[in-house]
Design a protein around this motif. Structure first.
Motif, PDB file in Angstrom:
ATOM      1  N   THR A  33       0.835  -1.197   0.000  1.00 61.28           N
ATOM      2  CA  THR A  33       0.000   0.000   0.000  1.00 61.28           C
ATOM      3  C   THR A  33       0.874   1.252   0.000  1.00 61.28           C
ATOM      4  N   ARG A  68      -1.999  -3.766  12.962  1.00 59.12           N
ATOM      5  CA  ARG A  68      -1.803  -2.730  11.939  1.00 59.12           C
ATOM      6  C   ARG A  68      -1.739  -3.358  10.537  1.00 59.12           C
ATOM      7  N   GLN A  71       0.783   3.306   2.405  1.00 54.93           N
ATOM      8  CA  GLN A  71       0.934   3.675   3.809  1.00 54.93           C
ATOM      9  C   GLN A  71       2.366   3.421   4.285  1.00 54.93           C
ATOM     10  N   GLU A  72       2.875   4.330   5.089  1.00 56.67           N
ATOM     11  CA  GLU A  72       4.189   4.115   5.689  1.00 56.67           C
ATOM     12  C   GLU A  72       4.085   2.996   6.727  1.00 56.67           C
ATOM     13  N   TYR A 121      -3.571  -2.297   7.151  1.00 54.17           N
ATOM     14  CA  TYR A 121      -3.202  -1.040   6.514  1.00 54.17           C
ATOM     15  C   TYR A 121      -2.108  -1.230   5.466  1.00 54.17           C
ATOM     16  N   TYR A 122      -1.360  -2.312   5.596  1.00 53.53           N
ATOM     17  CA  TYR A 122      -0.162  -2.492   4.771  1.00 53.53           C
ATOM     18  C   TYR A 122      -0.334  -3.547   3.669  1.00 53.53           C
TER      19      TYR A 122
END
Length: 338
Positions: free
Chosen positions: A16, A60, A18-19, A63-64
């Motif tokens: 993604t 998390r 996202q960081e 998100y990745y």
């Protein structure tokens, strides 16, 4: 595999914008990359893939991954995953949890998704500590663990994630660790299993439980302290000089020495993933006298929950037509005059 048409993707298709943010050196980075690299090999389709998580550092994850995802509430990811799979059985559902999220507040929910055998991949990251909430001892922390909530050392006896999963009726039980080169093969085996596939992944928490698993993961001693369970192969370790045998007098496992490669003569067991009794003994082997059992320990499929439930639904619908008005008028009804 799941009943999905394979498509061709690359690693980039699963990353993604996202960081990725975990503590530098966290084992979650390695697990994330292993999953992202494995998904193309599975022929997975991002538009038909869902990652579901609860609360914790591991949560998390959605998100990745460039797919659908749900970051849900503490311990309830299995309930969300079950609902998603029942609403759309064609989706490939992955559940990401941790030792605190999955075995403390979420233990009840984890038990039910396993016993029901919902066709999902369940990855439990076990770092033997509560990382997100700053280092309290968790359900899997070893006795004597020093933490903010056990300053004199934990007196709790730790839960075994794989023993829990097997006892809950899980039909696929596997173990690996974050930086293992064999993690990808374990993930692939879990995905190939039709039903709830449970994978415990030992994960290094660099801040609160650093190097907790070095007693069997550290490179100089890893081979002597790990036995990889592979179906149809002898349970050998220490470069083939030792193996796991069965003491027929006590019906317990034992470590045997292998001389000149004669593992049969030494009585080493050939691993059979459908043998639940041996799977339980491998899971419960005390580390120290025994090596850590890794790989696919148990794999014995049975019909999935959604398959049977939706089969009932189809049977109930057979020969009937939908009539909402008839349904509403069924039973005791009355008309209010205008």
């Amino acid at each position: 595999m799941n009943d999905l048409t394979p498509i061709k993707t690359t690693l980039k298709d699963w990353e993604t914008d996202q960081e990725v943010r975990w503590c530098p050196g966290c084992g979650d980075y390695a697990i994330l990359k292993a999953v992202q690299r494995t998904l193309p090999d599975l022929g997975a389709d991002p538009s038909k893939t869902v990652f579901v998580s609860g609360i914790g550092c591991s949560s998390r994850f959605p998100y990745y991954i460039e797919s659908y995802g749900f970051h849900t509430i503490h311990g309830r990811a299995p309930a969300f995953a079950t609902g998603i799979k029942l609403a759309n059985p064609e989706l490939d559902v992955w559940l990401i949890t941790g030792d605190g999220d999955g075995l403390s507040i979420g233990g009840n929910h984890l038990m039910h998704i396993l016993r029901r055998n919902v066709n999902t991949q369940i990855l439990l990251f076990n770092n033997e500590i509560y990382g997100l909430t700053k280092g309290q001892f968790s359900p899997t922390s070893r006795e004597g663990t020093f933490s903010p909530t056990s300053p004199m050392g934990s007196v709790d006896r730790p839960a075994s994630p794989c023993a829990f999963a097997l006892g809950a009726g899980g039909r696929f039980i596997a173990r690996s660790y974050d930086v293992s080169k064999d993690l990808a093969s374990v993930i692939k085996a879990a995905h190939a299993h039709q039903g709830a596939a449970f994978v415990e992944i030992f994960q290094n928490c660099i801040v609160y439980n650093k190097d907790r698993f070095d007693d069997f993961i550290a490179k100089p001693i890893a081979d002597a302290n790990q036995v990889w369970a592979r179906h149809g192969e002898p349970l050998l370790f220490a470069k083939g000089t030792r193996g796991i045998g069965l003491d027929t007098d006590t019906l317990t496992l034992k470590v045997v020495d292998v001389v000149d490669g004669d593992w049969r003569g030494a009585g080493v067991i050939v691993h059979n993933v459908t043998n639940r009794a041996v799977a339980h003994m491998l899971i419960e082997m005390p580390f120290g006298p025994f090596p850590m059992a890794l790989g696919v320990i148990y794999d014995d499929p049975r019909p999935t929950y959604e398959g049977e439930l939706l089969g009932q639904d189809q049977k109930a619908r057979a020969g009937k037509s939908a009539d909402l008005g008839k349904l509403l008028a069924k039973g005791q009804t009355w008309t209010v005059p205008g």
